[in-house]
Design an enzyme around this catalytic site. Structure first.
Site, short mmCIF file in Angstrom:
data_model
loop_
_atom_site.label_atom_id
_atom_site.label_comp_id
_atom_site.label_asym_id
_atom_site.label_seq_id
_atom_site.Cartn_x
_atom_site.Cartn_y
_atom_site.Cartn_z
N CYS A 15 0.84 -1.20 0.00
CA CYS A 15 0.00 0.00 0.00
C CYS A 15 0.88 1.25 0.00
O CYS A 15 0.46 2.31 -0.43
CB CYS A 15 -0.92 -0.01 1.21
SG CYS A 15 -0.04 -0.26 2.75
P1 NAD Z 1 -9.45 -5.99 -1.74
O1 NAD Z 1 -10.17 -4.80 -1.31
O2 NAD Z 1 -9.82 -6.64 -3.03
O3 NAD Z 1 -9.57 -7.16 -0.64
C1 NAD Z 1 -9.37 -6.92 0.73
C2 NAD Z 1 -10.33 -7.79 1.53
O4 NAD Z 1 -11.67 -7.46 1.15
C3 NAD Z 1 -10.16 -9.27 1.24
O5 NAD Z 1 -10.36 -9.99 2.42
C4 NAD Z 1 -11.24 -9.55 0.22
O6 NAD Z 1 -11.69 -10.88 0.23
C5 NAD Z 1 -12.33 -8.60 0.66
N1 NAD Z 1 -13.21 -8.20 -0.44
C6 NAD Z 1 -12.89 -8.05 -1.75
N2 NAD Z 1 -13.97 -7.70 -2.47
C7 NAD Z 1 -15.00 -7.61 -1.60
C8 NAD Z 1 -16.39 -7.30 -1.75
N3 NAD Z 1 -16.92 -7.03 -2.93
N4 NAD Z 1 -17.15 -7.30 -0.64
C9 NAD Z 1 -16.61 -7.58 0.56
N5 NAD Z 1 -15.32 -7.91 0.75
C10 NAD Z 1 -14.53 -7.92 -0.31
O7 NAD Z 1 -7.90 -5.65 -1.71
P2 NAD Z 1 -6.70 -6.48 -2.34
O8 NAD Z 1 -6.71 -6.27 -3.79
O9 NAD Z 1 -6.73 -7.88 -1.83
O10 NAD Z 1 -5.46 -5.76 -1.67
C11 NAD Z 1 -4.82 -4.68 -2.22
C12 NAD Z 1 -5.35 -3.36 -1.69
O11 NAD Z 1 -5.18 -3.28 -0.28
C13 NAD Z 1 -4.55 -2.19 -2.25
O12 NAD Z 1 -5.44 -1.14 -2.55
C14 NAD Z 1 -3.61 -1.84 -1.11
O13 NAD Z 1 -3.12 -0.51 -1.18
C15 NAD Z 1 -4.52 -2.07 0.06
N6 NAD Z 1 -3.76 -2.23 1.30
C16 NAD Z 1 -3.79 -1.22 2.22
C17 NAD Z 1 -3.03 -1.32 3.38
C18 NAD Z 1 -3.03 -0.21 4.40
O14 NAD Z 1 -2.64 -0.46 5.54
N7 NAD Z 1 -3.45 1.00 4.07
C19 NAD Z 1 -2.25 -2.47 3.62
C20 NAD Z 1 -2.27 -3.48 2.68
C21 NAD Z 1 -3.02 -3.35 1.51
#
Ligand code: NAD
Length: 520
Positions: free
Chosen positions: A290
């Site tokens: 992130c």
């Molecule tokens: P994502 O939002 O797709 O998934 C994150 C979580 O949400 C997972 O558990 C996933 O299963 C769930 N999810 C996905 N779609 C969903 C939906 N429609 N309804 C409910 N839950 C849902 O994120 P990702 O692609 O797995 O991870 C990358 C993102 O996370 C990037 O944007 C990154 O910057 C961010 N991130 C932020 C931090 C921080 O601390 N700010 C840390 C790590 C990652």
């Protein structure tokens, strides 16, 4: 209990038991997709409901357990993680392709987080506050919030959950966790380590599943009032939905979302140091942090020299097998992330952009990389990319790309640099390279990001510093260090009147009249 191999159908850990069920989810090694790391089942809405019910039932007892005793269990957890450091790191590397060195660093962060919060169990201080009336005392107490529901992303499958659950548990909350579907085995072992540390039944519950199914059920259940606090680390798009659901239930979610992190390099900077910083924060973890570099913003006088050095450094980069310590990065975390990455290459790169490293893409699938040492056919490896001539109006300027690709922009003066660093609306991490204290002062004051590095990269965090973002990167909550306790406790204010009579604040308060007319 059998170790989960490829036959495991566990879909949830509820009230101290692993439960089987649901359709099968496979976790594949992104360095070689023929390697099935594990299979699990998928939890449905009813499992999430049961997990929340178990957490609710256990919460009173857990809150009544003295916090030093709760923290003792976290101490056990930290020690168990330490004894299993390499094994857990290797699972994460196999499951999401994170270079082993980085995975070891990530597991160390779990240990550091435990070490920090073990003593917090002996503090969790409240205050004694004087009253404005005699024979009356006032106090504040940190009380647990209740049932904490949490969903996490896959790029930090051990550190990010520890940032949530370690303080949440020390503070007396019980938990329901939906980890990422891309890190099922790492999440399984994280849970097992909690269990072996002695976390009582019902205190820590887990539901496994994909976002649009189990994740969506989790979001729907926010409206049923099953969670008293929700934490979410992931994309801004999903975070918005969680924030909306929590908002209509009068809750403040802890949202840790995406970033488009700027790095400003001024003409007076140590250029080689800044090239190192840009290189690591852009390409480390294949750009899947992130806090990865999004927009590199270089002053015009050093622009050509800087970009030349960066291109040379990047061309010499080794990419491949994540257990080989000579490779800067390994595969993307899964094919899903490759699809999104290829989509970005197609849709965000415009005619006026220059890509001096050639067209990016999937290594082994139409594109090559000279210093590559992985399985190109079976792995999910992306070729690095730099995008030059990016302007504020371009979509790629303000879109998180979350892969080994970043923009390069040119500025003349600090007004321009600040606009480039802030205007995309994200506000997670930021960096500046300069030796001018006036420039540092201005940058620290005007940058909208929650985290700022001076002569250091955008990526990297320490377990005792506040971590979190603003704007599209989050709703201002902070994790890590003492600051996160405000996420997991609510302040109770208590006053105790021992005067034996009704004393009314403001009205019965003594007021001493001064001789206001006095002048020297
Ligand atoms: P994502 O939002 O797709 O998934 C994150 C979580 O949400 C997972 O558990 C996933 O299963 C769930 N999810 C996905 N779609 C969903 C939906 N429609 N309804 C409910 N839950 C849902 O994120 P990702 O692609 O797995 O991870 C990358 C993102 O996370 C990037 O944007 C990154 O910057 C961010 N991130 C932020 C931090 C921080 O601390 N700010 C840390 C790590 C990652």
């Amino acid at each position: 209990m059998a170790k989960p191999g490829i036959e495991s159908q566990y879909c949830a850990y509820i009230n101290g038991e692993w439960i089987k069920g649901g359709r099968t989810l496979s976790s594949l090694n992104p360095a070689d997709r023929r390697d099935v790391v594990a299979t699990f089942g998928e939890a449905g809405k009813e499992h999430v409901r049961q997990a929340a019910a178990a957490a609710r039932k256990a919460q009173k007892g857990w809150a009544a357990t003295p916090s030093p005793v709760r923290a003792g269990i976290i101490q056990n957890f930290g020690r168990l993680v330490e004894f299993n450091k390499e094994a857990l790191a290797r699972v994460a590397t196999r499951e999401i392709g994170k270079p082993l060195m980085e995975a070891l660093g990530e597991v160390q962060e779990v240990i550091d987080t435990c070490n920090f919060f073990v003593s917090e169990g002996r503090r969790l201080y409240g205050q004694t506050i004087p009253s404005e009336m005699p024979n009356k005392e006032c106090y504040t107490y940190r009380r647990p919030i209740g049932v904490f529901g949490c969903m996490t992303a896959c790029n930090f499958p051990a550190a990010v959950p520890s940032w949530y659950f370690v303080p949440a548990l020390v503070a007396g909350n019980t938990c329901v966790w939906k980890p990422s579907e891309d890190a099922l085995l790492t999440s399984y072992y994280f849970t097992e380590l909690m269990v072996k540390a002695g976390v009582p039944r019902g205190v820590f519950n887990v539901v496994l599943g994909e976002g649009p199914t189990t994740g969506a059920a989790f979001v729907e259940l926010i409206d049923e009032g099953l969670f008293d606090k929700v934490g979410f680390t992931g994309s801004t798009a999903v975070g918005r939905r969680i924030g909306e659901a929590c908002g209509r239930n009068l809750q403040v979610a802890c949202l840790e979302l995406g970033g488009k992190n700027p790095m400003v390099v001024c003409e007076d900077a140590n250029i080689d140091l800044a090239v190192d910083g840009a290189f690591f924060s852009g390409f480390g973890t294949a750009g899947q942090r992130c806090t990865s570099l999004g927009n590199l913003i270089v002053q015009d006088k050093i622009y050509d020299q800087f970009v030349d050095k960066l291109i040379k450094r990047t061309k010499a980069m080794r990419i491949g097998e994540p257990t080989d310590g000579t490779n800067t990065y390994g595969p993307l975390m899964s094919e899903r992330f490759m699809k999104t990455h290829l989509g970005h290459l197609e849709s965000l790169i415009e005619k006026h952009h220059e890509t001096p490293l050639g067209k990016g893409g999937w290594i082994g699938h139409g594109v090559a990389w000279e210093n590559f040492s992985g399985n190109a056919e079976e792995g999910v490896y992306a070729r690095p990319n730099l995008v030059l001539n990016v302007q504020l109006k371009d979509r790629i300027y303000a879109t998180e790309t979350f892969g080994p690709i970043f923009n390069v922009m040119k500025f003349q003066n600090m007004d321009e640099a600040m606009a480039m660093a802030n205007d995309h609306g994200y506000g997670l991490s930021s960096a500046i390279y300069t030796n001018n204290p006036q420039t540092v002062y201005r940058f620290k004051n005007e940058i909208t990001a929650g985290m700022t590095s001076i002569n250091n990269t955008t990526s990297g965090a320490e377990a005792h510093l506040p971590f979190g973002g603003n704007g599209k990167s989050g709703n201002g909550g902070r994790q890590s260090g003492i600051w996160v306790l405000d996420q997991f406790t609510k302040w109770q204010s208590v006053n105790w009147d021992m005067s034996g009579k009704l004393q009314l604040a403001q009205m019965d308060t003594a007021y001493i009249e001064p001789e206001m007319a006095y002048r020297i």
